[in-house]
Design an enzyme around this catalytic site. Structure first.
Site, short mmCIF file in Angstrom:
data_model
loop_
_atom_site.label_atom_id
_atom_site.label_comp_id
_atom_site.label_asym_id
_atom_site.label_seq_id
_atom_site.Cartn_x
_atom_site.Cartn_y
_atom_site.Cartn_z
N CYS A 63 -20.22 -11.13 13.03
CA CYS A 63 -19.00 -11.71 12.45
C CYS A 63 -18.14 -12.36 13.52
CB CYS A 63 -18.21 -10.60 11.76
SG CYS A 63 -16.57 -11.08 11.21
N ASP A 104 -11.46 -12.49 4.40
CA ASP A 104 -10.55 -11.35 4.42
C ASP A 104 -9.95 -11.13 5.81
OD1 ASP A 104 -9.23 -9.31 3.11
OD2 ASP A 104 -10.79 -7.83 3.50
N CYS A 156 0.85 -1.21 0.00
CA CYS A 156 0.00 0.00 0.00
C CYS A 156 0.87 1.24 0.00
CB CYS A 156 -0.91 -0.01 1.24
SG CYS A 156 -2.20 1.27 1.20
N TYR A 188 -5.07 2.29 11.63
CA TYR A 188 -5.86 1.15 12.13
C TYR A 188 -5.94 -0.02 11.15
CZ TYR A 188 -9.01 3.76 9.13
OH TYR A 188 -9.55 4.44 8.08
N CYS A 190 -21.81 -9.44 4.70
CA CYS A 190 -21.14 -10.55 5.37
C CYS A 190 -21.09 -10.29 6.88
CB CYS A 190 -19.72 -10.70 4.82
SG CYS A 190 -18.82 -12.08 5.51
#
Length: 343
Positions: free
Chosen positions: A319, A267, A13, A19, A245
């Site tokens: 989740c 992920d 990146c 965070y 999700c």
């Protein structure tokens, strides 16, 4: 239709957000970066998708997926056509690398963009900086305006942090004033090996209540606003499953494919020990029916007291990455919000 979540730039990146959950995941595996995706790997994804379906959804994330370059995406789209695959594309980006060439690709291929923006300039720049510490708000905001000018569909993704909570009304009104009607908000996730909470229950409850009040009032006036979490709650209250999700309380194997072709089930679990195989050497059937895939699906139990809760039918435990001992980390926040919004 089959779906894939692809990381063509792995964890690489051009930004260093305070965070970033994927940066944390990358640090917790043997190889932090699995490299840029090669054309051969991309073709193997497409080929194996076409073998079992005529239609596929490809979601690209990172790291920063646009680092892979526009030629990667052009080649990807051409290969989909070559295999007779009807492809749908979505890209989650930090918004700093969008240019006219990417704009043309997005428009020609009906790409849905998710752009990360943490509200107003002061808040965004305090959280989302370049790798060398420079602010990014102006670049991201100008590029969002470029998407609007070219009528490219997009939504805004904001991570809920204590700083964002303090500016809830200001951020929402800023989005609405600029025509950012499609919004997603996700609570900041704790680091894997840390006991320190990134966001408290009281902060999250406060944010949800204040945001819902703004959303509800605008909806009642006929304003075309979409807040994904609230929209999904309405779906569940109307007897439909959520499309987001984590809101149905049951995990599925998402087919997350890293730069080198390694496949993970989610992920939030792209770490050593959760790899299901490699798209270059394994069939989709082998990946989906592997012992690790089955173990991931089975290890999804909510706490018994969750199932006795009056809000379980709409919460479903949430989740599993946000769960400790089966109970959602934000259980108290959700209870407070549901009691407030459904009274």
């Amino acid at each position: 239709m089959i779906s894939f979540l692809i990381k063509p730039s792995s964890s690489l990146c051009n930004m260093s957000c305070s965070y970033c959950f994927y940066c944390d995941e990358a640090k917790n595996r043997e190889n932090a970066s699995l490299g840029f995706m090669k054309k051969e790997t991309a073709e193997n994804i497409i080929k194996k998708a076409a073998e079992i379906s005529k239609e596929a959804m490809f979601v690209f994330q990172g790291g920063e997926p646009l680092l892979a370059g526009v030629e990667f995406y052009k080649d990807f789209a051409e290969m989909c056509k070559g295999y007779g695959l009807k492809a749908h594309y979505s890209i989650q980006t930090n918004g700093t690398l969008i240019d006219e060439e990417f704009i043309r690709f997005f428009k020609e291929n009906n790409v849905l963009l998710g752009v990360s923006l943490d509200g107003v300039e002061e808040v965004h720049n305090s959280l989302r900086k370049t790798a060398d510490g420079k602010p990014t708000f102006k670049t991201v905001f100008d590029n969002i305006k470029l998407l609007q000018k070219n009528e490219i569909e997009f939504n805004i993704l904001t991570v809920i942090t204590p700083e964002v909570v303090k500016h809830t009304e200001e951020i929402y009104r800023f989005y609405m004033e600029n025509g950012f009607y499609c919004q997603q908000y996700i609570p900041c996730i704790d680091e894997i090996n840390s006991s320190q909470r990134a966001l408290s229950n009281s902060e999250y409850a406060d944010f949800l209540k204040r945001l819902f009040t703004l959303y509800f009032n605008d909806k009642r006036r006929g304003v075309p606003v979409s807040v994904r979490y609230f929209d999904n709650l309405l779906m569940k209250l109307n007897g439909m499953p959520a499309e987001q999700c984590g809101m149905n309380g049951i995990c599925t194997v998402q087919l997350v494919i890293e730069g080198d072709g390694t496949v993970y089930p989610c992920d939030f679990y792209c770490i050593d020990g959760y790899d299901l195989g490699n798209i270059n050497t394994h069939s989709l059937d082998e990946i989906l029916n592997s012992s690790k895939a089955k173990s991931f699906l089975n290890d999804n139990q909510t706490a018994h007291k969750c199932k006795e809760c009056e809000f379980f039918r709409i919460c479903a435990g949430g989740c599993k990455r946000y769960r400790a001992d089966g109970l959602n980390d934000f259980c108290e926040a959700y209870k407070e919000f549901f009691e407030f919004s459904m009274r």
